[in-house]
Design a protein around this motif. Structure first.
Motif, mmCIF file in Angstrom:
data_model
loop_
_atom_site.group_PDB
_atom_site.id
_atom_site.type_symbol
_atom_site.label_atom_id
_atom_site.label_comp_id
_atom_site.label_asym_id
_atom_site.label_seq_id
_atom_site.Cartn_x
_atom_site.Cartn_y
_atom_site.Cartn_z
ATOM 1 N N THR A 80 56.842 54.966 75.654
ATOM 2 C CA THR A 80 57.226 54.365 74.514
ATOM 3 C C THR A 80 55.973 53.379 74.009
ATOM 4 O O THR A 80 55.766 52.352 74.420
ATOM 5 C CB THR A 80 58.548 53.745 74.542
ATOM 6 N N HIS A 81 55.353 54.023 72.968
ATOM 7 C CA HIS A 81 54.311 53.319 72.353
ATOM 8 C C HIS A 81 54.887 52.155 71.636
ATOM 9 O O HIS A 81 55.281 52.283 70.345
ATOM 10 C CB HIS A 81 53.288 54.193 71.553
ATOM 11 N N SER A 82 54.578 50.792 72.123
ATOM 12 C CA SER A 82 55.349 49.698 71.206
ATOM 13 C C SER A 82 54.655 49.632 69.515
ATOM 14 O O SER A 82 55.332 48.993 69.087
ATOM 15 C CB SER A 82 55.071 48.594 72.174
ATOM 16 N N PRO A 83 53.337 49.804 69.439
ATOM 17 C CA PRO A 83 52.883 49.497 68.215
ATOM 18 C C PRO A 83 53.600 50.267 67.082
ATOM 19 O O PRO A 83 53.931 50.146 66.032
ATOM 20 C CB PRO A 83 51.292 49.715 68.372
ATOM 21 N N CYS A 84 53.692 51.707 67.436
ATOM 22 C CA CYS A 84 54.423 52.644 66.689
ATOM 23 C C CYS A 84 55.594 53.039 67.149
ATOM 24 O O CYS A 84 56.505 53.711 66.000
ATOM 25 C CB CYS A 84 53.375 54.037 66.453
ATOM 26 N N GLY A 85 56.194 52.778 68.138
ATOM 27 C CA GLY A 85 57.516 53.310 68.428
ATOM 28 C C GLY A 85 57.591 54.432 69.015
ATOM 29 O O GLY A 85 59.033 54.684 69.332
ATOM 30 N N GLY A 90 51.186 49.974 75.348
ATOM 31 C CA GLY A 90 50.639 48.796 74.460
ATOM 32 C C GLY A 90 49.690 49.330 73.170
ATOM 33 O O GLY A 90 49.091 48.855 72.471
ATOM 34 N N ARG A 91 49.364 50.812 73.348
ATOM 35 C CA ARG A 91 48.580 51.306 72.186
ATOM 36 C C ARG A 91 49.402 52.431 71.218
ATOM 37 O O ARG A 91 50.565 52.688 71.857
ATOM 38 C CB ARG A 91 47.582 51.920 72.750
ATOM 39 N N THR A 92 48.864 52.458 70.078
ATOM 40 C CA THR A 92 49.654 53.561 69.042
ATOM 41 C C THR A 92 49.479 54.930 70.095
ATOM 42 O O THR A 92 48.706 55.315 70.642
ATOM 43 C CB THR A 92 48.885 53.675 67.890
ATOM 44 N N CYS A 93 50.372 55.902 69.652
ATOM 45 C CA CYS A 93 50.433 57.355 70.241
ATOM 46 C C CYS A 93 49.154 57.841 69.794
ATOM 47 O O CYS A 93 48.718 57.330 68.461
ATOM 48 C CB CYS A 93 51.744 58.206 69.810
ATOM 49 N N THR A 94 48.758 58.865 70.087
ATOM 50 C CA THR A 94 47.418 59.624 69.692
ATOM 51 C C THR A 94 47.816 60.251 68.282
ATOM 52 O O THR A 94 46.795 59.778 67.471
ATOM 53 C CB THR A 94 47.460 60.936 70.596
ATOM 54 N N ASP A 95 48.937 60.904 68.025
ATOM 55 C CA ASP A 95 49.061 61.044 66.391
ATOM 56 C C ASP A 95 48.864 59.890 65.561
ATOM 57 O O ASP A 95 48.088 60.175 64.497
ATOM 58 C CB ASP A 95 50.679 61.708 66.282
ATOM 59 N N CYS A 96 49.397 58.959 65.906
ATOM 60 C CA CYS A 96 49.254 57.666 64.766
ATOM 61 C C CYS A 96 47.852 57.408 64.968
ATOM 62 O O CYS A 96 47.418 56.685 63.914
ATOM 63 C CB CYS A 96 50.229 56.620 65.267
ATOM 64 N N LYS A 102 45.107 59.141 65.277
ATOM 65 C CA LYS A 102 44.305 60.010 64.382
ATOM 66 C C LYS A 102 44.555 59.772 63.194
ATOM 67 O O LYS A 102 43.718 59.819 62.319
ATOM 68 C CB LYS A 102 44.467 61.253 65.040
ATOM 69 N N ALA A 103 45.944 59.558 62.838
ATOM 70 C CA ALA A 103 46.020 59.382 61.228
ATOM 71 C C ALA A 103 45.603 58.128 60.769
ATOM 72 O O ALA A 103 45.036 58.164 59.327
ATOM 73 C CB ALA A 103 47.607 59.397 61.447
ATOM 74 N N SER A 104 45.390 56.957 61.530
ATOM 75 C CA SER A 104 44.622 55.703 60.976
ATOM 76 C C SER A 104 43.436 56.025 61.021
ATOM 77 O O SER A 104 42.652 55.361 59.851
ATOM 78 C CB SER A 104 45.008 54.784 61.786
#
Length: 166
Positions: free
Chosen positions: A10-15, A39-45, A47-49
């Motif tokens: 569970t990626h805490s920054p994006c949930g 502690g990191r955003t998931c790969t999809d988030c 890439k989107a950022s």
């Protein structure tokens, strides 16, 4: 019992909850890496950022290049540097590279070094002689203290036609 290779993180920054295959990592490092991933955003988030910020990054880079180019042109006029020769797309890059390398050399040799104005004036004439933009681009990562030796090594193809009435 074998250490598991697939971790649900569970990626805490994006949930977002994502299954990660960690089989390419040593067994004793999988749990720690899964904890780090949480502690990191998931790969999809991520890439989107990165793609959403492309326009502002490109605008920042264009503004920085324009400022560097303006400084290089002002410097070339101030110190009577000749225009560079080469393909159109290399001229501005060559001007910026020459400006950055020569100012770094001045700092290293005169300001922080032991050179006097006469030494620098002699080197400045050698700098004016090298007018091929590609040569300056090739030397862009050189140290400032190496400039005298690099200029001595420059070939005839790197030097422009000499104008005695400069």
């Amino acid at each position: 019992m074998a250490v598991r290779t697939t971790w649900t993180v569970t990626h805490s920054p994006c949930g977002h909850e994502v299954e990660h295959n960690l089989s390419d990592r040593p067994a004793d490092r999988r749990a720690g890496f899964a904890r780090w991933l949480s502690g990191r955003t998931c790969t999809d988030c991520w890439k989107a950022s990165r793609t959403g910020d492309t326009l502002s990054r490109e605008a920042w880079l264009a503004a920085r290049r324009a400022a560097e180019q303006a400084a290089a042109k002002e410097w070339a006029e101030q110190f009577d540097m000749p225009p560079l020769d080469g393909p159109e797309r290399a001229l501005e890059w060559g001007e910026r590279s020459r400006h950055q390398l020569v100012t770094t050399a001045y700092t290293a040799l005169v300001v922080e070094g032991t050179w006097d104005d006469a030494d620098w004036a002699a080197l400045e004439e050698k700098i004016r002689a090298v007018t091929r933009a590609g040569w300056w681009i090739d030397q862009r990562d050189a140290d400032g203290v190496d400039v005298p030796e690099l200029l001595d090594a420059a070939g005839d193809d790197d030097r422009g036609t000499e104008n005695p009435y400069r």
